[in-house]
Design a protein around this motif. Structure first.
Motif, PDB file in Angstrom:
ATOM      1  N   PRO A   9       0.843  -1.200   0.000  1.00  0.00           N
ATOM      2  CA  PRO A   9       0.000   0.000   0.000  1.00  0.00           C
ATOM      3  C   PRO A   9       0.882   1.256   0.000  1.00  0.00           C
ATOM      4  N   ASP A  58      -1.280   0.147  10.834  1.00  0.00           N
ATOM      5  CA  ASP A  58      -2.247   0.397   9.759  1.00  0.00           C
ATOM      6  C   ASP A  58      -3.470  -0.525   9.854  1.00  0.00           C
ATOM      7  N   GLY A  75      -4.919   0.398   4.745  1.00  0.00           N
ATOM      8  CA  GLY A  75      -4.354   0.882   3.487  1.00  0.00           C
ATOM      9  C   GLY A  75      -4.599  -0.086   2.356  1.00  0.00           C
TER      10      GLY A  75
END
Length: 201
Positions: A152, A184, A188
């Motif tokens: 990502p 994350d 993402g």
């Protein structure tokens, strides 16, 4: 459908088959690599633990789940991977959960990069064989309609910034990358792939 894609699909694994392959090889002290090294086996062991944890804890947001359930086309996700790849360990469990949430509109098939050189060479990232690489195939036409990977955007930026500052990717960079994935929580990857699918719809 291109011959090299058809050949890859013929020898592909489901996610659960791939997880079993990883586990079976590790029992023999091996990774999926064509060229076996102690380092790659070590990374595969780390990745086995990561994937086992993510298989239990990773979830798709309600919003993204609804978007997956509303797909109007059916897709094959052909993914190039290897057991020693740290990015793949973080991303494949997310892709698997997205596959489940799609109610059969997405079928994921995993293939090993080093056993599918022709396929890999058609989907290079900056001239490198970076994985994981997601190849999106329209199930009805058999044509490739998109691709994504190997990371990502947030993870790409982290590695690029580190390389700009220190001139190389070392163990610290790899540790920082794993921390980025941890914080994350798969958002993402989820959001970027959802956007790709919506553009195809």
């Amino acid at each position: 459908m291109k011959t090299f894609i058809a050949q890859a699909l013929f020898q592909s694994h489901s996610y659960l088959e791939y997880r079993k392959l990883m586990a079976d090889l590790l029992k023999e002290g091996k990774s999926t690599a064509v060229e076996q090294t102690q380092e790659r086996t070590h990374y595969s062991e780390l990745n086995e633990s990561r994937m086992r944890r993510l298989d239990k804890t990773m979830h798709i947001t309600d919003e993204n789940s609804a978007k997956l359930k509303s797909l109007t086309k059916r897709y094959i996700w052909l993914v190039l991977t290897e057991s020693w790849c740290g990015d793949a360990a973080q991303i494949l469990p997310i892709l698997h959960k997205m596959e489940i949430e799609s109610n059969g509109e997405i079928e994921m098939k995993l293939v090993l990069r080093d056993e599918n050189e022709t396929l890999m060479n058609h989907f290079l990232t900056n001239k490198s064989k970076a994985i994981p690489k997601l190849i999106v195939i329209d199930k009805e036409t058999g044509s490739v309609v998109g691709d994504w990977g190997p990371r990502p955007q947030g993870a790409i930026k982290l590695i690029e910034d580190y390389k700009d500052e220190f001139g190389r990717i070392d163990e610290t960079a790899k540790a920082n990358l794993q921390l980025w994935y941890l914080h994350d929580k798969g958002m993402g990857t989820q959001n970027e792939i959802i956007q790709l699918l919506q553009n195809l719809e």
